[in-house]
Design an enzyme around this catalytic site. Structure first.
Site, PDB file in Angstrom:
ATOM      1  N   GLU A  84       0.818  -1.221   0.000  1.00 23.60           N
ATOM      2  CA  GLU A  84       0.000   0.000   0.000  1.00 23.60           C
ATOM      3  C   GLU A  84       0.849   1.269   0.000  1.00 23.60           C
ATOM      4  O   GLU A  84       0.503   2.262   0.641  1.00 23.60           O
ATOM      5  CB  GLU A  84      -0.993  -0.002   1.171  1.00 23.60           C
ATOM      6  CG  GLU A  84      -2.139  -0.976   0.970  1.00 23.60           C
ATOM      7  CD  GLU A  84      -3.393  -0.614   1.749  1.00 23.60           C
ATOM      8  OE1 GLU A  84      -3.553   0.564   2.130  1.00 23.60           O
ATOM      9  OE2 GLU A  84      -4.219  -1.515   1.975  1.00 23.60           O
ATOM     10  N   HIS A 119      -2.095  -1.194  10.138  1.00 20.89           N
ATOM     11  CA  HIS A 119      -1.620  -2.560  10.346  1.00 20.89           C
ATOM     12  C   HIS A 119      -0.376  -2.526  11.227  1.00 20.89           C
ATOM     13  O   HIS A 119       0.330  -1.516  11.286  1.00 20.89           O
ATOM     14  CB  HIS A 119      -1.254  -3.225   9.010  1.00 20.89           C
ATOM     15  CG  HIS A 119      -2.435  -3.604   8.176  1.00 20.89           C
ATOM     16  ND1 HIS A 119      -2.697  -4.892   7.788  1.00 20.89           N
ATOM     17  CD2 HIS A 119      -3.436  -2.853   7.646  1.00 20.89           C
ATOM     18  CE1 HIS A 119      -3.793  -4.924   7.056  1.00 20.89           C
ATOM     19  NE2 HIS A 119      -4.260  -3.692   6.951  1.00 20.89           N
TER      20      HIS A 119
END
Length: 443
Positions: free
Chosen positions: A49, A272
């Site tokens: 990402e 995360h």
């Protein structure tokens, strides 16, 4: 193994949640991440990402002295988001884009626009050749009714195929990334069983991090508890997997994750948690490994094949469910398109009345005709595009299902060739890093 040589390798993996202008504190978090990576000096850094190439270039500049080798994988509309940084020289790279990756009309999820893929980098670690893989699979937005499950299963299928077919000449294999799958999910079991990859969290001698190795936790300030329901504490969906070869045994001596907050900083690196695995590579002569391998191969191969047949059958069933849904949607698009076409012909017939009946006036205002014509064309265009997309989805699902059918048949034939298991035989654990794949040829 008196001649064994030991090499230590530190691997880092993180889903950066780096959507410019949308992700919270994006630029500040990249600055924090760059500072941390510069200080820690991991051997291999696998990022997901990283949606903006500018952010990648910024990290590349900051890490130039400690990670002189790097690569950014480009794919899709906004990129794959995958990047690799390494202390060791990168000799070759390759990107494989998954054939299925969500739906363009589900724009609020955005996975389709990201061009989800698996990136491969071939590294030299001393005299060893390492195949490093980084990937990011489609997200799971609803645990109970997951419309993307067939897509994620196909992605896992293509991922294991890609790893198996590209890593034959590698001395070691490392896969890191956000798999968006729980440890016992179908795609995860399919990936690990078919490739022989080992989970560093399950194999590590020492662990320091979140409970149960979770990488998406409720204590992270960027996470809403609704996102992880029905799991109150969190999920484990990010992984570092590894596999050795007859030349190399791999041990995971230590693994850790971040725990939400970062000392001396107001927010964490991402939504995360970051993973770090310290691997120990022990090289030896292939003859030594082969002698160990023969001890357990015949005892464990039949069980591995039987397990993989069951997993593939389950995966094939899930793909068939996706096929049924895609066929139904294509039929709906076709029927709606025919109705739109019929409505357009009806409008044309009404418009032709004044020309066929001389002196008759147009019964409807022109504005109504134009609006109705616009609606008809919009219906036709939408259904045409949906029909094309669903046809492409069907072909990808059918292709994966055909491949699974062939693989299951081959494995069943292989299974029939094994002798019956002895009732008193003991199961031996394979040497570290030599986890067998059910696709290994018989000796």
């Amino acid at each position: 193994m008196a001649n064994a040589e030991s090499v230590r390798l530190q691997v880092f993996s993180l889903n950066c949640w780096g959507i410019r202008y949308l992700s919270k504190h994006c630029s500040q978090r990249y600055a924090m991440l760059g500072d941390m990576l510069y200080k820690k000096e991991h051997d291999i850094v696998l990022l997901q990402e990283v949606w903006s190439e500018k952010d990648y270039l910024s990290l590349k500049q900051k890490l130039a002295s400690c990670h002189p080798h790097s690569h950014y994988f480009k794919s899709g509309v906004i990129g794959s988001g995958l990047a690799v940084f390494s202390k060791h020289r990168i000799h070759d790279t390759f990107l494989y884009r998954y054939s299925l990756n969500g739906y363009p009309y589900m724009a609020h999820h955005g996975d389709w626009f990201g061009g989800k893929a698996v990136g491969m980098a071939v590294l030299s670690i001393g005299s060893l050749i390492a195949n490093i893989y980084v990937t990011h699979l489609h997200a799971e937005y609803c645990r109970d009714k997951d419309p993307y499950l067939p897509h994620r299963v196909v992605q896992a299928w293509e991922l294991q195929q890609f790893i198996r077919h590209t890593s034959a000449g590698a001395d070691l294999v490392i896969l890191g990334g956000d798999l968006n799958m729980h440890p016992q999910d179908l795609g995860n079991r399919l990936l690990r069983t078919s490739t022989g990859l080992r989970d560093s969290y399950l194999e590590t001698a020492k662990f320091d991090g979140c409970e149960d190795g979770m990488t998406l936790i409720a204590d992270n300030p960027f996470i809403s508890k609704n996102e992880i329901l029905p799991f109150e504490k969190g999920l484990r969906i990010d992984y570092i997997l590894y596999k050795g070869s007859p030349k190399v045994n791999i041990y995971c001596d230590y693994m850790c994750t971040t725990k939400g907050s970062v000392p001396d900083h107001p927010f964490p690196y991402s939504d995360h948690e970051a993973l770090t695995a310290e691997l120990r590579l022990e090289t030896h002569t292939p003859s030594e490994a082969q002698s160990d391998k023969k001890l357990w191969k015949h005892d464990s191969a039949a069980g591995k094949v039987a397990e993989l047949v069951d997993i593939m059958t389950e995966a094939r069933t899930e793909v068939k469910v996706g096929l049924h849904c895609a066929e139904r949607m294509r039929y709906t698009a076709t029927r709606t398109g025919v109705m739109g076409l019929a409505l357009l012909f009806l409008e044309l017939a009404i418009a032709a009345v004044p020309y066929l009946a001389l002196g008759a006036e147009q019964p409807f205002p022109l504005t109504s005709f134009y609006m109705l014509a616009g609606l008809c064309f919009a219906i036709l265009l939408t259904t045409f595009l949906l029909y094309i997309f669903k046809t492409m989805e069907l072909k990808s699902l059918q292709g994966a299902e055909d491949q699974m059918r062939l693989a299951i048949g081959s494995l069943q034939e292989k299974l029939r060739g094994f002798p019956l298991a002895q009732p008193h035989s003991t199961q031996r654990r394979p040497p570290e890093g030599l986890e067998p794949s059910a696709f290994d040829p018989e000796e």
